[in-house]
Write a protein that holds these residues in place. Structure first.
Motif, PDB file in Angstrom:
ATOM      1  N   SER B  62       0.835  -1.209   0.000  1.00 42.69           N
ATOM      2  CA  SER B  62       0.000   0.000   0.000  1.00 42.69           C
ATOM      3  C   SER B  62       0.863   1.250   0.000  1.00 42.69           C
ATOM      4  O   SER B  62       0.549   2.230  -0.694  1.00 42.69           O
ATOM      5  CB  SER B  62      -0.921   0.005   1.218  1.00 42.69           C
ATOM      6  OG  SER B  62      -1.699  -1.158   1.265  1.00 42.69           O
ATOM      7  N   ASP B  98      -6.193  -0.570   3.601  1.00 44.91           N
ATOM      8  CA  ASP B  98      -5.123  -0.193   2.677  1.00 44.91           C
ATOM      9  C   ASP B  98      -5.116   1.290   2.329  1.00 44.91           C
ATOM     10  O   ASP B  98      -4.071   1.901   2.196  1.00 44.91           O
ATOM     11  CB  ASP B  98      -5.245  -0.983   1.364  1.00 44.91           C
ATOM     12  CG  ASP B  98      -4.888  -2.449   1.560  1.00 44.91           C
ATOM     13  OD1 ASP B  98      -3.912  -2.719   2.276  1.00 44.91           O
ATOM     14  OD2 ASP B  98      -5.593  -3.313   1.006  1.00 44.91           O
ATOM     15  N   GLU B 147      -3.797  -3.972  -5.834  1.00 47.10           N
ATOM     16  CA  GLU B 147      -3.022  -4.504  -4.706  1.00 47.10           C
ATOM     17  C   GLU B 147      -3.692  -5.776  -4.219  1.00 47.10           C
ATOM     18  O   GLU B 147      -4.863  -5.778  -3.854  1.00 47.10           O
ATOM     19  CB  GLU B 147      -2.945  -3.486  -3.564  1.00 47.10           C
ATOM     20  CG  GLU B 147      -2.209  -4.058  -2.350  1.00 47.10           C
ATOM     21  CD  GLU B 147      -2.188  -3.122  -1.135  1.00 47.10           C
ATOM     22  OE1 GLU B 147      -2.321  -1.899  -1.304  1.00 47.10           O
ATOM     23  OE2 GLU B 147      -2.046  -3.654  -0.009  1.00 47.10           O
TER      24      GLU B 147
HETATM   25 MG   LIG Z   1      -1.876  -3.153   2.084  1.00 48.26          MG
END
Ligand SMILES: [Mg+2]
Ligand SMILES: Nc1nc2c(ncn2[C@@H]2O[C@H](COP(=O)(O)OP(=O)(O)O)[C@@H](O)[C@H]2O)c(=O)[nH]1
Lengths: 132, 321, 558
Positions: B62, B98, B147
């Motif tokens: 992140s 995140d 992600e």
């Molecule tokens: Mg993350």
């Protein structure tokens, strides 16, 4: 495999205080109740909160504040949500909020204000009841 | 009370953030309306560069995405991010954190960040991640970063989705050497050693180098290994360049066609699988047969292969209502 | 205790369990299967000499004012002097707080205590967008030396001592204070006071950090160095367990993490070339006192014993004053309930009793409404009277460490000490306090405890009177905090005026020098002081350092 709609909740911390104990306890309890919880982290501006609520398309926005700045920041958040056509999102609040402020805040559209010591189960039930 | 998806699609194509967010929610519920909308959107997709960011939990995915957003924005490119976190297998709930790392872009309207719970899907993504990427693509985002959950081993889904996969590792004890051995190396187009400010980055570099040289085919794309510090932004410039290089390589070598076909193949496969299973589980008739066959397999009246063949045959032959 | 005696007690205990106890239990079982403390620690039915079998009076307790200080840091304790009854105050503008200070001084008080508003605490000026709605709300607004001059006008800074609750920008506020004193003709060697300056607990619990941990630790060692030379009467760090506990930690976590932080500061000071005996005596502690009487008393005893031992063994300190763990205590804000608020007076009494039996040097007792607002005058007075009743009427101050030797207290003290060392080991394995912070270790431990506590209440394994049992409709009406909009206007006007009237070129130049010092190894304090004298603001100084150090990003822990 078609899923029932999952309740998504934004737990947001406006204001400069760092007291996240309550916000995090609530976030965990909501997760355990099966909700998807998006946590903003500390010290978010009204703009950041409203925009996150929009992008995450949450059903609920939970505002936690202990700094005393709620009467300045909450109206701004509600206004920015409205501008984003998110007036129908369920907004609830917690932290340290004097009773006298309840009425003006509810007039703004904040549905419920949970005082200190509210059992997390009560918050879960409230959310279930007020989201479709 | 199905929302008017045609209307939503129209707004999404104009870049409307609210409409896009709502459509994403619909796709997450895997509803037929959502699929109808994706059908309408699909012709407008295929323009964005889709980048996968994968690596173990806590490796700094992140944080890295945050720094990449900054770079892409400085080049005036619009960015979409999908960040997937694990859902609890017991309650279905999830804590999605995140985007805390990317909060500074919360009020930049050319950045759209969406968090997703994996909702029971293994492989590092959620079922609907692909659809959410399609929506960001159709909205006109130039760069889309995905992600993954970051649970390690089985995170191979990302290759089905991303053109360029950045695989993160961090210096330290040899635990992700195991992942290297497990073959997860094969999914990375670029290897980034994050937290290069910590001890052991050079050792990790050498380890990766030797692991990579084993699997090298000789020509084609040679995955670069880069050291970065996501917290300070060190090395990000080079990473952006490597991502760009990979993209150019794909285009110039016409690998992009193969790459796209492979990804479409995989996506189609996934959808077919999912549709079949869903039909089996949702349709009362099919479900009865399915349950009956499960019992028969259990009692050794039949075997799983025969049972599957019977089911598939039945599905194909049953006329659509 | 001899082996024979041990065997005999064990035998008698077994007999008792098999006969007397069993008969009763067969007839009526106990109220609960498990009895736990506020920290969820299981407590046994009874404690006997067997539970402190290795007890050695001289080694474990000794005498007050002597190593290992388990029974107290001073030889006569409260028989000599009662603890300091310190009550905290601070609000509004510099003018308002100054008026209040002068009133308190006229009443014979010699120590002042300042709470700053959140923007100052976070290193923002009042006109920063982040400060919206926060100006003068939770404390006094201080942007520059101009505010500090007003805050202490007509207060002789060579005569009073001032305690400032400030952490991330502690160096800046200390320089404001020094510069304000200079304006009175008072030199930095003459002033006395305290800054909290405990950044490690900010990352762990209180969360009002600015910079990442490594540069923050460097700023702290700069402060230690600077004060040792230039401000010798200043208490440089008030190592605080209070916020750790309030964030949800258990008693052991509070004491273990706080001591670990303290030891990390000492290590950092030593690493920076200071002699431990030159600065350790200027470190003090600040603990929470919660409701579980015995566990709290044991906690304070553990703290003293472990600190003395570690300072002696690890750092080879020679000056006995370095060994002393002197501490301020505040009763637990989190234990107060909005339901049936008067019950809080009773809670606070028990907590104050624990602090006194635990040997505190000073005490703040919460008013019944303190967790939600500035206390009403009546509530504040009752809180102070609570301390006075304990001091003069209860008899608990007549003898030193009255619970010393209790099987239960000694067993609990030993057990909590062991657990403290176990935490030390875990922290060590993670690479020390700073590394453990980056990995989210403390945050996870604290968050888990907080969550468990809440669950115990909701499942009624824990009864909170008025909250999940004995419930009535009686609720505290949290009074509205009336923030006069004038406060914000005054503050913004003054800040604007300061920016207009000062030498801005000079300020920019000094901020640039500060940045270069931050990039290098020069002590930052002289540079900050130079900028402060030219009326650079807290926000400008912190932003200059933000440019160099960046801002801290906390690991995401729920
Ligand atoms: Mg993350
Ligand atoms: N020392 C160091 N820490 C980093 C770096 N990148 C990320 N981190 C830290 O690693 C932790 C996990 O980062 P995060 O981005 O949440 O990881 P993710 O779980 O992979 O998304 C955070 O505390 C970051 O501050 C880096 O380059 N160096």
């Amino acid at each position: 495999m078609t899923e029932t709609r999952k309740i998504r909740v934004l737990i947001a911390k406006p204001g400069l205080d760092g007291h996240d104990r309550g916000a995090k306890v609530v976030a965990r309890a909501l997760r355990d109740a099966g909700f998807e919880v998006i946590y903003t982290g500390l010290r978010q501006t009204p703009e950041q909160i409203a925009e996150t609520a929009l992008q995450e398309d949450v059903d609920v926005v939970g505002l936690s504040i202990l700094s005393g700045a709620h009467m300045r920041l909450f109206p701004e958040i509600m206004q920015l949500l409205k501008e984003r056509e998110m007036a129908d999102v369920l907004v609830i609040a917690g932290g340290i909020i004097p009773e006298d402020d309840f009425e003006p805040l509810k007039k703004l559209g904040i549905k419920e204000i949970f005082g200190p010591g509210t059992p997390t189960g009560e918050i879960v039930d409230f959310i279930r009841k007020h989201t479709k | 009370m199905a929302p008017d998806t045609t209307e939503l699609v129209k707004h999404v194509l104009k870049g409307n953030r609210r409409a896009a967010a709502r459509l994403m929610t619909l796709t997450e519920s895997l509803s037929p309306e959502a699929h109808a909308a994706i059908k309408q959107l699909y012709p407008y997709t295929g323009k964005a560069h889709i980048i996968g960011i994968t690596g173990p939990p806590g490796s700094g995915k992140s944080t890295l995405v945050d720094k990449l957003i900054e770079k892409y924005r400085s080049h005036n490119l619009s960015v979409g991010v999908v960040a997937v976190d694990p859902s609890s297998p017991f309650t279905g709930g999830a804590l999605l954190g995140d985007r805390i790392r990317m909060n500074r872009f919360a009020s930049d309207h050319d950045v759209f960040i969406r968090s997703m719970g994996s909702r029971g899907h293994l492989g590092g993504l959620a079922w609907a991640t692909m659809d959410v990427v399609h929506i960001l693509d159709a909205m006109g985002k130039d760069i889309i970063m995905v992600e993954t959950v970051g649970a390690g081993q089985a995170e191979v889904d990302i290759v089905q989705l991303a053109e360029t996969v950045v695989l993160l590792s961090v210096p330290g004890l040899g635990d992700d050497i195991q992942t290297i051995k497990a073959g997860i190396m094969e999914i990375g187009n670029i290897f980034a050693i994050n937290k290069a400010d910590l001890d052991g980055a050079d050792r990790r570099f050498v380890e990766l180098q030797s692991a990579l040289s084993l699997g090298q085919e000789g020509d084609g794309w040679e995955p670069p290994i880069l050291k970065v510090v996501a917290t300070t932004g060190e090395g990000i410039e080079d990473l952006v360049k490597a991502i760009q290089d990979h993209h150019e390589y794909l285009v110039e070598s016409e690998e992009i066609v193969k790459n796209r076909e492979r990804r479409c193949y995989a996506q189609l496969e996934t959808i077919i699988e999912r549709s079949f299973i869903r039909k089996l589980l949702m349709d009362p008739d099919e479900r009865t047969l399915f349950d009956k066959l499960v019992a028969e397999v259990d009692q050794r009246k039949t075997d799983p292969y025969t049972a599957a063949e019977r089911l598939i045959l039945h599905l194909i032959k049953t006329p659509k209502k | 205790m001899g082996t024979k005696e041990k065997q005999s007690v064990s035998q008698t205990k077994r007999d008792w369990e098999n006969n007397t106890l069993k008969e009763t239990l067969d007839k009526s079982p106990e109220r609960r299967e498990r009895f736990i403390t506020t920290s969820s620690r299981p407590i046994a039915r009874i404690y006997t000499p067997i539970d402190i079998a290795d007890f050695n009076y001289e080694e474990h307790l000794g005498f007050p004012g002597q190593y290992p200080y388990t029974r107290g840091v001073y030889p006569t304790m409260y028989r000599g002097r009662l603890w300091t009854m310190r009550m905290f105050s601070g609000f509004g503008t510099a003018e308002q707080t100054n008026t209040r200070f002068r009133y308190l001084l006229e009443q014979g008080q010699t120590g002042l205590s300042v709470a700053f508003h959140l923007p100052t605490i976070q290193g923002y000026d009042s006109d920063d967008p982040m400060s919206k709605g926060e100006i003068g709300v939770c404390g006094v607004a201080v942007d520059s030396l101009a505010d500090m001059e007003i805050l202490f006008s007509h207060i002789p800074l060579n005569k009073v001592t001032t305690s400032m609750t400030i952490n991330a920008p502690a160096a800046v506020l200390l320089c404001f204070y020094i510069a304000a004193a200079e304006k009175q003709g008072v030199s930095s060697t003459q002033i006395g006071g305290t800054i909290q300056n405990d950044i490690l607990k900010e990352y762990q619990a209180q969360k009002t950090w600015i910079f990442p941990p490594d540069p923050s630790m460097r700023i702290i060692t700069d402060i230690l160095q600077f004060c040792t030379k230039k401000v010798p009467r200043w208490n440089t760090i008030s190592i605080s367990g209070y916020h750790i506990r309030e964030a949800g930690a258990t008693a052991v976590q509070e004491v273990a993490f706080t001591l670990a932080n303290g030891l990390a500061y000492v290590q950092a000071g030593v690493d920076a070339g200071l002699k431990v005996d030159d600065f350790a005596p200027r470190l003090s502690f600040f603990f929470d006192s919660h409701l579980d009487l015995f566990e709290e008393i044991a906690k304070f005893r553990v703290a003293r014993r472990v600190w003395a031992r570690e300072i002696q063994d690890r750092f080879k300190a020679k000056n006995p004053r370095s060994y002393l763990l002197r501490f301020h205590t505040q009763t637990a804000g989190v234990s107060l309930t909005a339901q049936q608020p008067e019950n809080n007076i009773v809670r606070t009494t028990i907590e104050a009793l624990a602090a006194i039996l635990g040997g505190t040097q000073s005490l703040h007792t919460n008013s019944m409404d303190e967790a939600w607002a500035l206390p009403t005058e009546k509530a504040a007075t009752i809180a102070l009277r609570t301390q006075q009743i304990l001091a003069h009427e209860s008899g608990v101050a007549n003898t030193i460490d009255p619970l010393g030797g209790s099987y239960f207290i000694e067993a609990l003290t030993n057990e909590m000490e062991e657990e403290t060392y176990r935490y030390f080991d875990r922290i060590e394995k993670l690479g020390g306090v700073v590394e453990a912070i980056k990995k989210g270790f403390f945050q996870r431990e604290i968050s888990d405890s907080a969550f468990r506590f809440q669950r115990e209440i909701e499942e009624k394994e824990r009864i909170i009177v008025g909250v999940n049992e004995y419930v009535t409709d009686d609720q505290l009406e949290i009074p509205v905090l009336k923030i006069d909009p004038e406060v914000e206007r005054t503050q913004l006007a003054r800040l604007q005026k300061t920016r207009k009237t000062r030498n801005n070129q000079k300020v920019d130049q000094l901020l640039g020098q500060l940045q270069r010092a931050a990039e290098g190894t020069d002590n930052l304090l002289p540079h900050i002081l130079a900028a402060v004298r030219e009326y650079a603001t807290v926000g400008e100084i912190c932003n200059a350092l933000r440019d160099v150090y960046g801002e801290y990003q906390e690991p995401i822990i729920f």
